[in-house]
Motif scaffolding. Structure first.
Motif, PDB file in Angstrom:
ATOM      1  N   SER A  19      -0.117   2.051   2.323  1.00 11.83           N
ATOM      2  CA  SER A  19      -1.502   1.617   2.605  1.00 11.83           C
ATOM      3  C   SER A  19      -1.548  -0.062   2.789  1.00 11.83           C
ATOM      4  CB  SER A  19      -1.867   2.199   1.721  1.00 11.83           C
ATOM      5  OG  SER A  19      -2.037   3.856   1.757  1.00 11.83           O
ATOM      6  N   GLY A  20       0.090  -1.278   2.631  1.00 17.40           N
ATOM      7  CA  GLY A  20      -0.209  -1.830   2.824  1.00 17.40           C
ATOM      8  C   GLY A  20      -1.530  -2.773   3.945  1.00 17.40           C
ATOM      9  N   ARG A  21      -0.309  -2.331   5.110  1.00 19.51           N
ATOM     10  CA  ARG A  21      -1.016  -2.777   6.101  1.00 19.51           C
ATOM     11  C   ARG A  21      -2.400  -2.411   6.617  1.00 19.51           C
ATOM     12  NH1 ARG A  21       4.134  -0.865   8.245  1.00 19.51           N
ATOM     13  NH2 ARG A  21       5.028  -2.933   9.342  1.00 19.51           N
ATOM     14  N   LEU A  22      -3.024  -1.242   5.933  1.00 19.12           N
ATOM     15  CA  LEU A  22      -4.575  -1.028   5.935  1.00 19.12           C
ATOM     16  C   LEU A  22      -5.780  -1.463   5.229  1.00 19.12           C
ATOM     17  CD1 LEU A  22      -6.553   0.967   7.056  1.00 19.12           C
ATOM     18  CD2 LEU A  22      -6.227   2.146   5.569  1.00 19.12           C
ATOM     19  N   VAL A  23      -4.623  -2.524   3.738  1.00 23.97           N
ATOM     20  CA  VAL A  23      -5.485  -2.772   2.865  1.00 23.97           C
ATOM     21  C   VAL A  23      -5.670  -4.232   3.220  1.00 23.97           C
ATOM     22  CG1 VAL A  23      -5.469  -3.838   0.323  1.00 23.97           C
ATOM     23  CG2 VAL A  23      -5.114  -1.857   0.771  1.00 23.97           C
ATOM     24  N   ALA A  24      -4.830  -4.347   3.959  1.00 17.60           N
ATOM     25  CA  ALA A  24      -4.623  -6.068   4.017  1.00 17.60           C
ATOM     26  C   ALA A  24      -5.629  -6.361   5.165  1.00 17.60           C
ATOM     27  CB  ALA A  24      -2.962  -6.849   4.726  1.00 17.60           C
ATOM     28  N   GLY A  25      -5.390  -5.592   6.197  1.00 14.03           N
ATOM     29  CA  GLY A  25      -6.553  -5.419   7.116  1.00 14.03           C
ATOM     30  C   GLY A  25      -7.042  -5.758   6.906  1.00 14.03           C
ATOM     31  N   LEU A  30     -13.389  -7.641   6.692  1.00 10.35           N
ATOM     32  CA  LEU A  30     -14.056  -6.777   5.901  1.00 10.35           C
ATOM     33  C   LEU A  30     -15.269  -8.245   5.860  1.00 10.35           C
ATOM     34  CD1 LEU A  30     -13.789  -4.454   3.124  1.00 10.35           C
ATOM     35  CD2 LEU A  30     -15.304  -3.757   4.654  1.00 10.35           C
ATOM     36  N   PRO A  31     -16.405  -8.504   6.588  1.00  6.16           N
ATOM     37  CA  PRO A  31     -17.482  -9.160   6.947  1.00  6.16           C
ATOM     38  C   PRO A  31     -17.509  -9.353   4.694  1.00  6.16           C
ATOM     39  CG  PRO A  31     -18.681  -7.166   7.267  1.00  6.16           C
ATOM     40  CD  PRO A  31     -17.545  -6.761   7.143  1.00  6.16           C
ATOM     41  N   LEU A  36     -13.191  -5.308  -2.147  1.00  3.14           N
ATOM     42  CA  LEU A  36     -11.910  -4.250  -1.718  1.00  3.14           C
ATOM     43  C   LEU A  36     -10.825  -4.295  -3.214  1.00  3.14           C
ATOM     44  CD1 LEU A  36     -10.508  -2.994   0.532  1.00  3.14           C
ATOM     45  CD2 LEU A  36      -8.848  -2.974  -1.474  1.00  3.14           C
ATOM     46  N   GLN A  37     -11.063  -3.361  -4.287  1.00  3.70           N
ATOM     47  CA  GLN A  37     -10.379  -3.012  -5.261  1.00  3.70           C
ATOM     48  C   GLN A  37      -9.369  -1.982  -5.126  1.00  3.70           C
ATOM     49  OE1 GLN A  37     -10.802  -4.873  -7.597  1.00  3.70           O
ATOM     50  NE2 GLN A  37     -12.354  -5.499  -7.066  1.00  3.70           N
ATOM     51  N   ALA A  38      -7.930  -2.471  -4.596  1.00  2.14           N
ATOM     52  CA  ALA A  38      -6.750  -1.699  -4.541  1.00  2.14           C
ATOM     53  C   ALA A  38      -6.029  -1.188  -5.646  1.00  2.14           C
ATOM     54  CB  ALA A  38      -6.512  -1.850  -3.111  1.00  2.14           C
ATOM     55  N   PRO A  39      -6.412  -0.140  -6.701  1.00  2.00           N
ATOM     56  CA  PRO A  39      -5.538  -0.072  -7.620  1.00  2.00           C
ATOM     57  C   PRO A  39      -4.124   0.723  -7.382  1.00  2.00           C
ATOM     58  CG  PRO A  39      -7.116   1.642  -7.694  1.00  2.00           C
ATOM     59  CD  PRO A  39      -7.451   0.476  -6.800  1.00  2.00           C
ATOM     60  N   LEU A  40      -3.418   0.873  -8.072  1.00  2.00           N
ATOM     61  CA  LEU A  40      -1.735   0.865  -7.801  1.00  2.00           C
ATOM     62  C   LEU A  40      -2.433   3.114  -8.942  1.00  2.00           C
ATOM     63  CD1 LEU A  40       1.147   1.664  -6.064  1.00  2.00           C
ATOM     64  CD2 LEU A  40       1.644   0.522  -8.685  1.00  2.00           C
ATOM     65  N   GLU A 159     -11.764  10.217  15.789  1.00  2.00           N
ATOM     66  CA  GLU A 159     -10.012  10.451  15.975  1.00  2.00           C
ATOM     67  C   GLU A 159     -10.129   8.344  16.999  1.00  2.00           C
ATOM     68  OE1 GLU A 159      -8.285  11.941  19.769  1.00  2.00           O
ATOM     69  OE2 GLU A 159      -8.894  14.635  18.950  1.00  2.00           O
ATOM     70  N   ILE A 160      -9.395   7.461  16.419  1.00  2.00           N
ATOM     71  CA  ILE A 160      -9.087   6.491  16.744  1.00  2.00           C
ATOM     72  C   ILE A 160      -7.845   5.900  17.577  1.00  2.00           C
ATOM     73  CG2 ILE A 160     -10.442   6.060  15.097  1.00  2.00           C
ATOM     74  CD1 ILE A 160      -8.439   5.191  12.791  1.00  2.00           C
ATOM     75  N   ASP A 161      -7.648   4.700  17.293  1.00  2.00           N
ATOM     76  CA  ASP A 161      -6.351   4.388  17.687  1.00  2.00           C
ATOM     77  C   ASP A 161      -5.419   3.788  16.691  1.00  2.00           C
ATOM     78  OD1 ASP A 161      -6.952   4.521  21.158  1.00  2.00           O
ATOM     79  OD2 ASP A 161      -7.337   2.149  20.431  1.00  2.00           O
ATOM     80  N   GLY A 162      -4.161   3.851  16.386  1.00  2.25           N
ATOM     81  CA  GLY A 162      -3.843   3.861  15.491  1.00  2.25           C
ATOM     82  C   GLY A 162      -2.434   5.030  14.705  1.00  2.25           C
ATOM     83  N   ASP A 163      -1.375   4.390  14.440  1.00  2.00           N
ATOM     84  CA  ASP A 163      -0.117   5.744  13.456  1.00  2.00           C
ATOM     85  C   ASP A 163      -0.788   5.169  11.870  1.00  2.00           C
ATOM     86  OD1 ASP A 163       0.294   3.090  12.349  1.00  2.00           O
ATOM     87  OD2 ASP A 163       2.138   2.951  13.649  1.00  2.00           O
ATOM     88  N   HIS A 164       0.316   5.957  11.524  1.00  2.00           N
ATOM     89  CA  HIS A 164      -0.093   6.391  10.079  1.00  2.00           C
ATOM     90  C   HIS A 164       0.308   5.327   8.928  1.00  2.00           C
ATOM     91  CE1 HIS A 164      -0.482   9.191   6.731  1.00  2.00           C
ATOM     92  NE2 HIS A 164       0.570   9.437   6.489  1.00  2.00           N
ATOM     93  N   GLU A 165       1.036   4.420   9.756  1.00  2.00           N
ATOM     94  CA  GLU A 165       0.770   3.628   8.546  1.00  2.00           C
ATOM     95  C   GLU A 165       0.212   2.502   9.009  1.00  2.00           C
ATOM     96  OE1 GLU A 165       4.462   2.717   6.903  1.00  2.00           O
ATOM     97  OE2 GLU A 165       4.620   4.641   5.710  1.00  2.00           O
ATOM     98  N   PHE A 166      -0.550   2.122   9.723  1.00  2.00           N
ATOM     99  CA  PHE A 166      -1.932   0.973  10.239  1.00  2.00           C
ATOM    100  C   PHE A 166      -1.288  -0.147  11.043  1.00  2.00           C
ATOM    101  CE2 PHE A 166      -5.168   3.540   9.621  1.00  2.00           C
ATOM    102  CZ  PHE A 166      -6.163   2.493  10.761  1.00  2.00           C
ATOM    103  N   THR A 167       0.633   0.576  11.802  1.00  2.00           N
ATOM    104  CA  THR A 167       1.144  -0.865  12.254  1.00  2.00           C
ATOM    105  C   THR A 167      -0.109  -1.824  13.142  1.00  2.00           C
ATOM    106  OG1 THR A 167       3.395   1.249  12.121  1.00  2.00           O
ATOM    107  CG2 THR A 167       3.818  -1.212  13.249  1.00  2.00           C
ATOM    108  N   HIS A 168      -0.317  -0.610  13.831  1.00  2.00           N
ATOM    109  CA  HIS A 168      -0.891  -0.952  15.397  1.00  2.00           C
ATOM    110  C   HIS A 168      -2.590  -0.448  14.810  1.00  2.00           C
ATOM    111  CE1 HIS A 168       2.891  -2.656  16.882  1.00  2.00           C
ATOM    112  NE2 HIS A 168       2.884  -1.991  17.354  1.00  2.00           N
ATOM    113  N   GLY A 169      -2.902  -0.132  13.921  1.00  2.00           N
ATOM    114  CA  GLY A 169      -3.550   0.312  13.595  1.00  2.00           C
ATOM    115  C   GLY A 169      -5.248  -0.450  14.572  1.00  2.00           C
ATOM    116  N   ASP A 170      -6.110   0.711  14.720  1.00  2.00           N
ATOM    117  CA  ASP A 170      -7.651   0.138  14.793  1.00  2.00           C
ATOM    118  C   ASP A 170      -8.376  -0.363  12.808  1.00  2.00           C
ATOM    119  OD1 ASP A 170     -10.341  -0.462  16.150  1.00  2.00           O
ATOM    120  OD2 ASP A 170     -10.144   1.329  16.692  1.00  2.00           O
ATOM    121  N   ILE A 171      -8.301  -1.053  12.382  1.00  2.00           N
ATOM    122  CA  ILE A 171      -8.684  -2.026  11.298  1.00  2.00           C
ATOM    123  C   ILE A 171     -10.282  -1.803  11.720  1.00  2.00           C
ATOM    124  CG2 ILE A 171      -9.293  -3.421   9.843  1.00  2.00           C
ATOM    125  CD1 ILE A 171      -6.673  -2.210   9.043  1.00  2.00           C
TER     126      ILE A 171
END
Length: 189
Positions: A19-25, A30-31, A36-40, A159-171
């Motif tokens: 989920s690293g790309r999604l979290v970073a994106g 986000l305005p 955003l808290q993303a605990p392991l 349905e949105i644009d993107g792949d599973h790991e948000f390499t090119h995900g629609d943030i």
């Protein structure tokens, strides 16, 4: 401040993994006014439902209202399972889940991760649930959205644009879904 508790996918959780790309994106997109808290979560390389649900309960108990739960893949499906098995926490404005597997689908039958039979009834009390899945997702098939919609008729699916790991995900689509949650829109206080 609007708090987002993000629950990641299974597997490695490096900057460019899981989920690293999604979290970073999300952190970039986000305005202002959001945290955003993303605990392991426990043992992401060999996840088990019970430890993840217990960890989720601890994080939810510490969340400050208003807050949203946002999950990716296994994280999204376990958020739904947690809410179907427990009272809706005070201050929760809704859920956004990206690429959540439906654990009763053919070839995806994993009882420990599956929703309980009464999930539709239990999840109806969550203020809003938005489920997203990328058209290019080669891990979780798009038909999982319709399976969730049949099991939980109150969900909104997209349905949105993107792949599973948000390499090119629609943030932007994920941020838009977050901002549709009650009290989370740009005009909300």
């Amino acid at each position: 401040m609007k708090e987002i508790l993000f629950i990641h996918s299974a597997g490695p959780q490096g900057d460019l993994e899981g989920s690293g790309r999604l979290v970073a994106g999300l952190k970039r997109a986000l305005p202002s006014g959001y945290t955003l808290q993303a605990p392991l979560m426990p043992a992401p390389d060999a996840p088990r439902a019970r430890p993840w649900l217990e960890a989720l309960a601890r994080h939810v108990a510490r969340a400050r209202p208003p807050f949203a739960l946002v999950g990716h893949s296994l994280g999204g499906s376990l958020i739904l399972k947690y809410l179907a098995e427990n009272p809706v926490p005070g201050g929760l404005v809704g859920v956004v889940s990206v690429a959540a597997p439906f654990w009763n689908a053919p070839d995806w039958e994993v009882a420990e991760f599956a929703l309980p039979p009464n999930a539709g009834e239990r999840l109806a009390s969550v203020p809003r649930i938005v489920l997203l899945n990328g058209r290019g997702d080669d891990v979780v098939p798009l038909d999982h959205l319709s399976r969730y919609a049949r099991a939980v008729p109150t969900v909104t699916t997209r349905e949105i644009d993107g792949d599973h790991e948000f390499t090119h995900g629609d943030i932007a689509a994920v941020v838009d879904a977050i901002e549709t949650l009650p009290g989370f829109g740009r005009g909300a206080s």
